[in-house]
Design a protein around this motif. Sequence first.
Motif, PDB file in Angstrom:
ATOM      1  N   VAL A  12      64.686  50.377 -63.701  1.00  0.00           N
ATOM      2  CA  VAL A  12      66.141  50.371 -63.904  1.00  0.00           C
ATOM      3  C   VAL A  12      66.861  49.616 -62.788  1.00  0.00           C
ATOM      4  CG1 VAL A  12      68.172  51.838 -64.102  1.00  0.00           C
ATOM      5  CG2 VAL A  12      66.026  52.549 -65.129  1.00  0.00           C
ATOM      6  N   THR A  13      66.348  49.756 -61.585  1.00  0.00           N
ATOM      7  CA  THR A  13      67.019  49.130 -60.444  1.00  0.00           C
ATOM      8  C   THR A  13      66.612  47.669 -60.244  1.00  0.00           C
ATOM      9  OG1 THR A  13      65.296  50.133 -59.090  1.00  0.00           O
ATOM     10  CG2 THR A  13      67.399  51.269 -59.161  1.00  0.00           C
ATOM     11  N   GLU A  68      66.118  43.634 -61.365  1.00  0.00           N
ATOM     12  CA  GLU A  68      66.808  42.627 -62.168  1.00  0.00           C
ATOM     13  C   GLU A  68      65.782  41.991 -63.112  1.00  0.00           C
ATOM     14  OE1 GLU A  68      69.992  41.248 -63.652  1.00  0.00           O
ATOM     15  OE2 GLU A  68      70.099  42.492 -61.836  1.00  0.00           O
ATOM     16  N   PRO A  69      65.915  42.198 -64.407  1.00  0.00           N
ATOM     17  CA  PRO A  69      64.912  41.621 -65.320  1.00  0.00           C
ATOM     18  C   PRO A  69      65.079  40.109 -65.442  1.00  0.00           C
ATOM     19  CG  PRO A  69      66.627  42.782 -66.560  1.00  0.00           C
ATOM     20  CD  PRO A  69      66.943  42.982 -65.104  1.00  0.00           C
ATOM     21  N   SER A  70      63.963  39.412 -65.651  1.00  0.00           N
ATOM     22  CA  SER A  70      64.033  37.977 -65.949  1.00  0.00           C
ATOM     23  C   SER A  70      64.589  37.828 -67.367  1.00  0.00           C
ATOM     24  CB  SER A  70      62.633  37.383 -65.883  1.00  0.00           C
ATOM     25  OG  SER A  70      61.896  37.812 -67.017  1.00  0.00           O
ATOM     26  N   GLY A  71      64.755  36.601 -67.787  1.00  0.00           N
ATOM     27  CA  GLY A  71      65.299  36.344 -69.120  1.00  0.00           C
ATOM     28  C   GLY A  71      64.412  36.823 -70.254  1.00  0.00           C
ATOM     29  N   TYR A  72      63.173  37.184 -69.954  1.00  0.00           N
ATOM     30  CA  TYR A  72      62.269  37.618 -71.032  1.00  0.00           C
ATOM     31  C   TYR A  72      61.711  39.011 -70.764  1.00  0.00           C
ATOM     32  CZ  TYR A  72      59.695  34.948 -67.551  1.00  0.00           C
ATOM     33  OH  TYR A  72      59.249  34.433 -66.364  1.00  0.00           O
ATOM     34  N   GLN A  73      62.395  39.749 -69.882  1.00  0.00           N
ATOM     35  CA  GLN A  73      62.019  41.142 -69.609  1.00  0.00           C
ATOM     36  C   GLN A  73      63.178  42.062 -69.970  1.00  0.00           C
ATOM     37  OE1 GLN A  73      61.137  40.581 -65.410  1.00  0.00           O
ATOM     38  NE2 GLN A  73      58.990  41.084 -65.785  1.00  0.00           N
ATOM     39  N   ILE A  74      62.880  43.307 -70.130  1.00  0.00           N
ATOM     40  CA  ILE A  74      63.939  44.296 -70.308  1.00  0.00           C
ATOM     41  C   ILE A  74      63.630  45.476 -69.381  1.00  0.00           C
ATOM     42  CG2 ILE A  74      64.505  43.655 -72.693  1.00  0.00           C
ATOM     43  CD1 ILE A  74      62.853  46.060 -73.637  1.00  0.00           C
ATOM     44  N   ARG A  75      64.623  46.362 -69.234  1.00  0.00           N
ATOM     45  CA  ARG A  75      64.408  47.516 -68.367  1.00  0.00           C
ATOM     46  C   ARG A  75      63.776  48.657 -69.152  1.00  0.00           C
ATOM     47  NH1 ARG A  75      69.646  45.891 -67.094  1.00  0.00           N
ATOM     48  NH2 ARG A  75      69.862  44.846 -65.072  1.00  0.00           N
ATOM     49  N   ARG A  76      62.999  49.462 -68.473  1.00  0.00           N
ATOM     50  CA  ARG A  76      62.422  50.676 -69.064  1.00  0.00           C
ATOM     51  C   ARG A  76      63.545  51.636 -69.440  1.00  0.00           C
ATOM     52  NH1 ARG A  76      58.435  49.916 -65.338  1.00  0.00           N
ATOM     53  NH2 ARG A  76      59.213  51.179 -63.592  1.00  0.00           N
ATOM     54  N   SER A  77      63.469  52.218 -70.612  1.00  0.00           N
ATOM     55  CA  SER A  77      64.457  53.233 -70.960  1.00  0.00           C
ATOM     56  C   SER A  77      63.841  54.386 -71.751  1.00  0.00           C
ATOM     57  CB  SER A  77      65.605  52.603 -71.754  1.00  0.00           C
ATOM     58  OG  SER A  77      65.132  52.070 -72.977  1.00  0.00           O
ATOM     59  N   ASN A  78      62.819  54.083 -72.558  1.00  0.00           N
ATOM     60  CA  ASN A  78      62.232  55.129 -73.408  1.00  0.00           C
ATOM     61  C   ASN A  78      61.759  56.340 -72.617  1.00  0.00           C
ATOM     62  OD1 ASN A  78      62.565  54.217 -75.943  1.00  0.00           O
ATOM     63  ND2 ASN A  78      60.484  53.424 -76.200  1.00  0.00           N
ATOM     64  N   ASN A  79      61.138  56.077 -71.462  1.00  0.00           N
ATOM     65  CA  ASN A  79      60.631  57.200 -70.663  1.00  0.00           C
ATOM     66  C   ASN A  79      61.777  58.098 -70.213  1.00  0.00           C
ATOM     67  OD1 ASN A  79      61.503  54.988 -69.136  1.00  0.00           O
ATOM     68  ND2 ASN A  79      60.180  55.484 -67.410  1.00  0.00           N
ATOM     69  N   TYR A  80      62.908  57.472 -69.840  1.00  0.00           N
ATOM     70  CA  TYR A  80      64.060  58.269 -69.405  1.00  0.00           C
ATOM     71  C   TYR A  80      64.675  59.034 -70.582  1.00  0.00           C
ATOM     72  CZ  TYR A  80      63.767  55.663 -65.047  1.00  0.00           C
ATOM     73  OH  TYR A  80      63.339  55.120 -63.869  1.00  0.00           O
ATOM     74  N   THR A  81      64.681  58.387 -71.740  1.00  0.00           N
ATOM     75  CA  THR A  81      65.223  59.066 -72.923  1.00  0.00           C
ATOM     76  C   THR A  81      64.398  60.301 -73.242  1.00  0.00           C
ATOM     77  OG1 THR A  81      65.575  56.831 -73.759  1.00  0.00           O
ATOM     78  CG2 THR A  81      66.056  58.640 -75.263  1.00  0.00           C
ATOM     79  N   ILE A  82      63.082  60.128 -73.246  1.00  0.00           N
ATOM     80  CA  ILE A  82      62.201  61.269 -73.543  1.00  0.00           C
ATOM     81  C   ILE A  82      62.438  62.371 -72.524  1.00  0.00           C
ATOM     82  CG2 ILE A  82      59.797  62.050 -73.639  1.00  0.00           C
ATOM     83  CD1 ILE A  82      59.030  59.239 -74.604  1.00  0.00           C
ATOM     84  N   LYS A  83      62.470  61.980 -71.273  1.00  0.00           N
ATOM     85  CA  LYS A  83      62.655  62.966 -70.210  1.00  0.00           C
ATOM     86  C   LYS A  83      63.987  63.698 -70.374  1.00  0.00           C
ATOM     87  CE  LYS A  83      62.387  64.039 -65.477  1.00  0.00           C
ATOM     88  NZ  LYS A  83      61.366  64.470 -64.572  1.00  0.00           N
ATOM     89  N   ALA A  84      65.041  62.973 -70.727  1.00  0.00           N
ATOM     90  CA  ALA A  84      66.361  63.601 -70.895  1.00  0.00           C
ATOM     91  C   ALA A  84      66.349  64.575 -72.067  1.00  0.00           C
ATOM     92  CB  ALA A  84      67.433  62.528 -71.102  1.00  0.00           C
TER      93      ALA A  84
END
Lengths: 400, 400
Positions: free
Chosen positions: B187-188, B190-206
Motif C-alpha cells: 500500500v505504501t 508507488e506502483p509502476s504503470g503495470y503494477q497495482i497495490r495489494r488490497s484483497n488481503n486487507y479486505t479479507i482481514k477487515a
Amino acid sequence: MTTVEEAEQIILARLQDYGTETLPFEQALGRVLAADIKADRDLPPFNRVTMDGIAITYQAIQQGVTSYHIKATQAAGEEPVNIGATGECIEIMTGAALSATLDTIIRYEDLDINNGVAKLLVADVKQGQNIHSKGKDKKQGDTVAAKDQLVTPAIISLAASVGEAALPVKKHPRVMIISSGDELVDVTDEPSGYQIRRSNNYTIKAVLTGHGLPADMLHIPDDPAVTKKQIGHCLQNYDVILLSGGISMGKFDYIPQALEDLEVKKLFHKVQQRPGKPFWFGRHQNGVLVFAFPGNPVATFMCLHRYFLPWLNATLGLPPQPPVYAQLAGNFTFTPQLQYFLQVKLTFTDQGVLSARPVEGNGSGDFANLADTDAFMELPLAKNEFKQGEVFKVHLFKPV
Amino acid sequence: MTTVEEAEQIILARLQDYGTETLPFEQALGRVLAADIKADRDLPPFNRVTMDGIAITYQAIQQGVTSYHIKATQAAGEEPVNIGATGECIEIMTGAALSATLDTIIRYEDLDINNGVAKLLVADVKQGQNIHSKGKDKKQGDTVAAKDQLVTPAIISLAASVGEAALPVKKHPRVMIISSGDELVDVTDEPSGYQIRRSNNYTIKAVLTGHGLPADMLHIPDDPAVTKKQIGHCLQNYDVILLSGGISMGKFDYIPQALEDLEVKKLFHKVQQRPGKPFWFGRHQNGVLVFAFPGNPVATFMCLHRYFLPWLNATLGLPPQPPVYAQLAGNFTFTPQLQYFLQVKLTFTDQGVLSARPVEGNGSGDFANLADTDAFMELPLAKNEFKQGEVFKVHLFKPV
C-alpha cells in the motif's frame, strides 16, 4: 409529557463536531470517513487482462488469421510486451497490463497451443474481450469513497488500492458510563439477599463496543456529596455522560439535584413511552450532554438504541439511517397512553417480508428476554390495538 | 463443474472443533458461548419494588384503610423493613427488596404525604401492584443463555447479573491470509504503470475483524519454491489458509501445484458461479482447510461471505442463519450457465418488504462498486430472466 418524537428532535438538535484524527487505514474500520478518498490513478490503471491466454490485435481476426506465433510471455506485473507483426501474439496472464499494440484476449480454453503457435478453436471473437479497460471503474481524481460514511471492508479495499495508507476519520466523543445505587454490587461480589449485581453499565459498554465507541465506567454510591463531586469531575473530562438509574422520584435519587447544582440544563425529563418513561436529557453550557436513562435494564437498552445511537451517528456526520419496517406476526394490545416499544423476534418470509413476532417479557426489569429478541417495534401512540399484518418501524439491536 | 450448493455442502461437511477458552466476560462480546449461563439465584432474587412510593398490605386496602402511618423508609439495597400493624406502611424506593409482611406498592404520584402519614389519592389498587416478583423471570438454576450462540450485549448483561465474571467461549481457528502475485505492491509503495497495490488481503482481514476473528497476513512472490515453502510453513502453524489469486490457468499460478505437492487434497476447483468461478477448496490430512479464492476483488469478497463465513459460524457451533429474502426492484438478465451473484442496494419499503435494487459494476475486477452496495443477491442457475418483484436470497455484507 415529552413525546418520543419531541425527545428525538431535542436530542438530534444537539449535534457537535468532535474533530478529526488520522489513523493507519486498517484501524479506520468502523469509523466515519472524514475526507473523500480519491483515485490516485485510473482504476484500473492500465488495460488489465482478465483471463489467462494470448493477446492479439482484433485486426488480425478481421483479416482471418487463426494461428498466432507466440512472440513472448508476459506475466502480471511485467512491463507490457509489444508484438511486431499482425500474426504474432503474446502469451499473457490475468492481471497483466496490455501493450498498446494489442486489444483482444483469447483465453486458454479457446486455444490449442503447440510448438510456439496458438491456434484458435473458436470463431466468435469480440474486439476488446477479456480486458478490463483503463479507467473503466474510476478516472484519476474521481472520488472512490465519499466522506461521511462508515469505513467498511470495501472501503478498506479501496483505500489500499489507491495508496491511502492513513485515513482521516471523525474523532469519537469521550464517553463516561455512570451507574448508581447502593443496591448494586460488583460482578465479582456476592450480593446479599436484597442486593443485585451491576449490569446496566456493562450492557451499555458492550453496545458501544459493538459500535466501535470506547467508554469509561464509574459507579457512584447513593451519597449526594459524592454524586455531585463525581459528576462534576466527569463534566470537565468527558463529552457525553450516560447515566443509568437514580433519576426517578425516589428519596435517594440524588442525580437530578446534582445535575441541577452543576448547571446541567434539563432539556426534558420523562418521555411518553414504555419502557423508559423517566428518561432525562440535559446539556451543560460547556457542551457536555447527559443522557440519564432509567435504571431498569430494558429501559436503558431501549433508550440507548432509540436515542443515543442515532445521536452518535448524526454527530459523527452519518446520514440518518433509512427506517426499517416490519410486519407484526401476531395481535398485540397496549392501552396505556404511552408509546410502547415491543420486543420482537425477526425473520424474513420467503416473500421478502420482515416479520416481527412479539416476545413479551415481564416488564422493563426483565432483561432475560432481551437475549431472545432482535429489535424493538415502535408502536404508535395513537392506537391501542395492533393487528397481525400491520407494519411498524423497528429498531434493531441484533443484525438480521 | 461443482455447483454452488455442492460447494457449500462440501465446505460445511468440514467442520472442526477448535476447543474452548475462558475469557473475562466483557471480552467475550461477539464470541460463541461454549456453556450455558445459569441463574445463580432467582431473577429477580427478591420481590423487587418497581416504583418509588409506599409498601402496604393488600389486606389493609380490603379493610378500607386509606391513610397509612409511615413506619420507616427503605432504600434500594437496604435490608427489608417489616411493618407492625395493618395501618402502617414503609416508604420504599425502586429496586428495594420487599419484606414478606408487605405485598402491594402505591406510587408517590397516587399519594398525599404529610406529617408522616401517606393518604391514598386513588381507589383502584391491585394486590401485588408495582412489584416484580421473586423468580418471575427465571428460577435459580434456570438457563438464562444457552450455549452455541453469539455473546451479545444482552448476554453480557445476563452474565454480569448472575455473577459470571468469566465466560467459556469457542476458540477461533488460527487463520492465515495469503496474497500472491508479482504485480502486487504494498500500500505504501508507488506502483509502476503495470503494477497495482495489494488490497484483497486487507479486505479479507477487515471482514474477519468485523466478525471478531483475528488473522495473520503474508504475501508470496511468484516463485514456485518460495510458494511451496511458505504455504508448507502455514500448513504447520494455522488451521485455515485463505488465499486470494494465483489459482487460475496462468503459467505463473504456482499455488495449485504447491498445494498438490504439499498434499492438500483438492475437494473442488471451479464453481459454477460468477463471480468466483476459479474458487478452489481443499483439506490437508492434518485438518488444515485451504480456501483459495480468485484474485479478483469482488470474487474474493463474494466467496468470503457466501462460503467462508457460514463455515466459520458452523464450525464454532452457531446454528445456520435463517435465509434473508429480498424482492428484486428491477429487471435483470443473465444468460451464462453460471449462478450469478448480483450486487444489490437494500431498502425496506413501508410495507416491511426488503427491496433489492441491482447495482451493476464493471465485472469482478470492479471493487469500487462494492462500497455502494449492501448484499449479493443469489440468482438461481435455472433462470436467465429475473423480473422486478421476484424474490431471491441475499447475502448481506453490510448490516441493514
